[in-house]
Write a protein that holds these residues in place. Structure first.
Motif, PDB file in Angstrom:
ATOM      1  N   ASP A 187      57.840  21.837   4.454  1.00 38.35           N
ATOM      2  CA  ASP A 187      57.607  21.427   2.885  1.00 38.35           C
ATOM      3  C   ASP A 187      58.022  20.089   2.888  1.00 38.35           C
ATOM      4  N   GLU A 188      57.275  19.128   2.745  1.00 36.34           N
ATOM      5  CA  GLU A 188      57.484  17.737   2.717  1.00 36.34           C
ATOM      6  C   GLU A 188      57.747  17.414   1.140  1.00 36.34           C
ATOM      7  N   ALA A 189      57.086  18.174   0.227  1.00 33.72           N
ATOM      8  CA  ALA A 189      57.311  17.692  -1.220  1.00 33.72           C
ATOM      9  C   ALA A 189      58.772  18.476  -1.680  1.00 33.72           C
ATOM     10  N   LEU A 190      59.305  19.469  -1.069  1.00 34.00           N
ATOM     11  CA  LEU A 190      60.492  19.821  -1.444  1.00 34.00           C
ATOM     12  C   LEU A 190      61.610  18.859  -0.870  1.00 34.00           C
ATOM     13  N   LEU A 191      61.398  18.228   0.239  1.00 28.84           N
ATOM     14  CA  LEU A 191      62.275  17.330   0.862  1.00 28.84           C
ATOM     15  C   LEU A 191      62.310  16.095  -0.003  1.00 28.84           C
ATOM     16  N   VAL A 192      61.164  15.587  -0.386  1.00 32.48           N
ATOM     17  CA  VAL A 192      61.007  14.303  -1.254  1.00 32.48           C
ATOM     18  C   VAL A 192      61.825  14.654  -2.785  1.00 32.48           C
ATOM     19  N   LYS A 193      61.624  15.961  -3.185  1.00 34.78           N
ATOM     20  CA  LYS A 193      62.509  16.246  -4.460  1.00 34.78           C
ATOM     21  C   LYS A 193      63.976  16.491  -4.273  1.00 34.78           C
ATOM     22  N   LEU A 194      64.397  16.975  -3.142  1.00 34.96           N
ATOM     23  CA  LEU A 194      65.734  17.029  -2.647  1.00 34.96           C
ATOM     24  C   LEU A 194      66.368  15.623  -2.706  1.00 34.96           C
ATOM     25  N   ALA A 195      65.674  14.691  -2.044  1.00 33.73           N
ATOM     26  CA  ALA A 195      66.122  13.224  -1.833  1.00 33.73           C
ATOM     27  C   ALA A 195      66.054  12.380  -2.812  1.00 33.73           C
ATOM     28  N   GLU A 196      65.382  12.780  -3.953  1.00 33.77           N
ATOM     29  CA  GLU A 196      65.028  11.869  -5.112  1.00 33.77           C
ATOM     30  C   GLU A 196      64.312  10.703  -4.304  1.00 33.77           C
ATOM     31  N   PHE A 197      63.478  10.849  -3.255  1.00 31.49           N
ATOM     32  CA  PHE A 197      62.746   9.931  -2.753  1.00 31.49           C
ATOM     33  C   PHE A 197      61.741   9.132  -3.314  1.00 31.49           C
ATOM     34  N   GLU A 198      61.948   7.847  -3.412  1.00 33.37           N
ATOM     35  CA  GLU A 198      60.738   6.950  -4.019  1.00 33.37           C
ATOM     36  C   GLU A 198      60.482   5.802  -2.823  1.00 33.37           C
ATOM     37  N   GLY A 199      59.376   6.009  -2.402  1.00 28.75           N
ATOM     38  CA  GLY A 199      58.931   5.198  -1.183  1.00 28.75           C
ATOM     39  C   GLY A 199      58.676   3.953  -1.259  1.00 28.75           C
ATOM     40  N   ASP A 200      58.653   3.343  -2.657  1.00 24.90           N
ATOM     41  CA  ASP A 200      58.027   1.977  -3.125  1.00 24.90           C
ATOM     42  C   ASP A 200      58.873   1.054  -2.318  1.00 24.90           C
ATOM     43  N   TYR A 201      60.162   1.135  -1.903  1.00 19.78           N
ATOM     44  CA  TYR A 201      61.016   0.224  -1.114  1.00 19.78           C
ATOM     45  C   TYR A 201      60.345  -0.290   0.302  1.00 19.78           C
ATOM     46  N   LEU A 202      59.546   0.612   0.793  1.00 20.87           N
ATOM     47  CA  LEU A 202      59.020   0.420   2.025  1.00 20.87           C
ATOM     48  C   LEU A 202      57.885  -0.789   1.900  1.00 20.87           C
ATOM     49  N   TYR A 203      57.466  -0.904   0.547  1.00 19.62           N
ATOM     50  CA  TYR A 203      56.397  -1.917   0.557  1.00 19.62           C
ATOM     51  C   TYR A 203      54.846  -1.661   0.849  1.00 19.62           C
ATOM     52  N   GLY A 204      54.573  -0.339   1.061  1.00 21.45           N
ATOM     53  CA  GLY A 204      53.379   0.233   1.771  1.00 21.45           C
ATOM     54  C   GLY A 204      52.336   0.241   0.708  1.00 21.45           C
ATOM     55  N   SER A 205      52.344   0.149  -0.472  1.00 21.44           N
ATOM     56  CA  SER A 205      51.412   0.287  -1.455  1.00 21.44           C
ATOM     57  C   SER A 205      50.232  -0.873  -1.319  1.00 21.44           C
ATOM     58  N   GLY A 206      49.172  -0.582  -1.332  1.00 27.89           N
ATOM     59  CA  GLY A 206      48.118  -1.603  -1.188  1.00 27.89           C
ATOM     60  C   GLY A 206      47.932  -2.690  -2.004  1.00 27.89           C
ATOM     61  N   ASP A 207      48.378  -2.848  -3.395  1.00 24.44           N
ATOM     62  CA  ASP A 207      48.192  -3.734  -4.327  1.00 24.44           C
ATOM     63  C   ASP A 207      49.362  -4.637  -4.372  1.00 24.44           C
ATOM     64  N   LEU A 208      50.532  -4.468  -3.525  1.00 32.23           N
ATOM     65  CA  LEU A 208      51.609  -5.321  -3.654  1.00 32.23           C
ATOM     66  C   LEU A 208      52.032  -6.001  -2.280  1.00 32.23           C
ATOM     67  N   GLN A 209      50.965  -6.298  -1.631  1.00 36.94           N
ATOM     68  CA  GLN A 209      51.073  -6.665  -0.199  1.00 36.94           C
ATOM     69  C   GLN A 209      51.522  -8.404  -0.225  1.00 36.94           C
ATOM     70  N   LEU A 210      51.928  -8.539   0.920  1.00 34.65           N
ATOM     71  CA  LEU A 210      52.456  -9.799   1.158  1.00 34.65           C
ATOM     72  C   LEU A 210      51.450 -11.227   0.916  1.00 34.65           C
ATOM     73  N   SER A 211      50.153 -10.659   1.357  1.00 35.91           N
ATOM     74  CA  SER A 211      49.112 -11.235   1.396  1.00 35.91           C
ATOM     75  C   SER A 211      49.030 -12.242   0.082  1.00 35.91           C
ATOM     76  N   GLU A 212      49.335 -11.426  -1.118  1.00 36.78           N
ATOM     77  CA  GLU A 212      48.944 -12.145  -2.397  1.00 36.78           C
ATOM     78  C   GLU A 212      49.861 -13.473  -2.475  1.00 36.78           C
ATOM     79  N   MET A 213      50.996 -13.626  -1.918  1.00 38.16           N
ATOM     80  CA  MET A 213      51.535 -14.776  -1.853  1.00 38.16           C
ATOM     81  C   MET A 213      51.171 -16.014  -1.052  1.00 38.16           C
ATOM     82  N   THR A 214      49.913 -15.692  -0.433  1.00 40.14           N
ATOM     83  CA  THR A 214      49.189 -16.792   0.396  1.00 40.14           C
ATOM     84  C   THR A 214      48.424 -17.814  -0.702  1.00 40.14           C
TER      85      THR A 214
END
Lengths: 247, 247
Positions: B218-245
DNA sequence: CGAGAAGTTGACGCGGCTCAAACACCGTGG
DNA sequence: CCACGGTGTTTGAGCCGCGTCAACTTCTCG
């Protein structure tokens, strides 16, 4: 010379007059910010970075109950969010502790800087990696030490860094972190931070003078309690970045 | 394509064929290392960096009682000690968890790479800053969560990162960390790690199959228990490094 | 079949948390 | 001038999460 302390506190090497001049010229403006004011929130996109000229700042992440976990304390000479240049947005919040004077450097100016001065570019890269080294030691602090030692360890790090920029006289600790700030840094409650400080006081390590003012009495004792080894700050003369320029 | 996963796992953007070719060509040799073997000790000077092709590795600091504090888990696609390029020595130890295949890149080759391809240089800078972001979240984990949530949080991070490199099928967790490794990562004792896993099992979040093998239920349960917010891994498509070029 | 490594569980103690109250200091306004 | 509220610090009482110590099981491998 706005960026003079950057050299002492962060770069660990000398720059050429051309490099320092270009760095200085890349500052768009300086601004003054009142104490305890949040400048950047988590997730915010940025296109400037701020160099801290005067004062002290905090970086932190919040959990869903609104509790704050400090991840970094910035002192004069720190390029507080230079990592925002490659990352484009921050994964943490940034705010002032005291009133601060900041130098604002636009990211396009950074691009020009490092393209014209690759050596300076590597030096700036290095300065962002020092944060990583301090983060790792912060992990050690939280994962391996008890409350009293965590506080001692944080104090040791800050004393060492303050010496790099000639801001510590060996007694009066110039960063007015409150006990609740130490609690948020060290993963303990303010009540327990107070008890830990009491223990440090009773050991003769320091004196508390209220409102975050601390007088250091026995630095060697703090180092011992904290198991502090300052090599991770890369301050020793024989291991400086300048050696890599041989490549 | 040795470095293919580097793109998926770490760079968060596309490189030109010239850049990937040059990166590939900068590999001097590949080597195989047995499990649980330390490669680099704290303070050691280095002039190569290692890109992890296969297997998993650990980075850690030791305290004076010989206890180990993990600060990072590396998976295929990670440039494990690229930060050693600007820093010249490491402030922590590096070792394998499983048998590993490593690609060795000499630091002078990195210098040539980034001078010829400044854009690739910024991408490599970014990849080292990703460590900083993960370190910060590691601090949050230790400072703000209880034992069970710390383990859940670490699992969530690793699942997310494994997905970037297409190494997680949603059930079988492919990194054979032992319970004592989770203990050393999360700042708890192996006994308490065991009790925390028991609790996660009883909640139906996962199944333990021994020797570090874990099945995620149950991955959702793990996310909930951990208060996990994965944005710090910078994986979302709209915030990629390429924009800085654009700069 | 013995030895070692990993995992599991119980009993008990301690470090740190929670809740609560009180104190010191300061700036403000009556 | 003092009353007052706000903020930071200090201390106590009781509880709970986690550490410690120890025993036992399971599995693997020689």
């Amino acid at each position: 010379m706005l960026t003079e302390l950057f050299l002492k506190g962060r770069l660990r090497q000398n720059l050429s007059p051309e490099e320092t001049g270009a760095l200085e010229a890349s500052v768009r403006r300086t601004l003054t910010v009142p104490p305890r004011k949040q400048l950047i929130e988590r997730g915010q996109r940025i296109d400037n970075s701020y160099y801290l000229v005067e004062g002290s700042m905090l970086r932190y992440v919040d959990n869903r109950r609104g509790e704050r976990q400090l991840v970094s304390v910035a002192i004069p000479g720190d390029f507080v969010d230079l990592h925002g240049y490659p990352m484009k947005r921050l994964d943490h919040a940034v705010g002032t502790l005291t009133a601060c004077v900041l130098a604002e450097v636009p990211h396009p100016a950074v691009t020009q800087l490092i393209e014209k001065f690759p050596h300076l570019g590597r030096a700036m890269w290095f300065s962002t990696l020092l944060d990583g080294a301090m983060h790792r030691e912060w992990i050690f602090r939280l994962g391996s030490l008890n409350a009293e030692s965590r506080i001692a360890h944080l104090l040791c790090e800050l004393m060492t860094r303050l010496r790099f920029v000639e801001m510590f006289d060996g007694r009066n600790f110039p960063i007015p972190l409150l006990q609740r700030d130490y609690a948020e840094a060290c993963g303990i409650t303010p009540v327990h931070a107070n008890r830990s400080f009491k223990s440090l006081r009773e050991r003769g390590a320091l004196i508390l003078q209220g409102e975050g003012r601390i007088e250091i009495l026995d630095e060697a004792l703090l180092v011992k309690l904290a198991e502090f080894e300052g090599d991770y700050l890369y301050g020793s003369g024989d291991l400086q970045l300048s050696e890599m320029t041989d490549y």
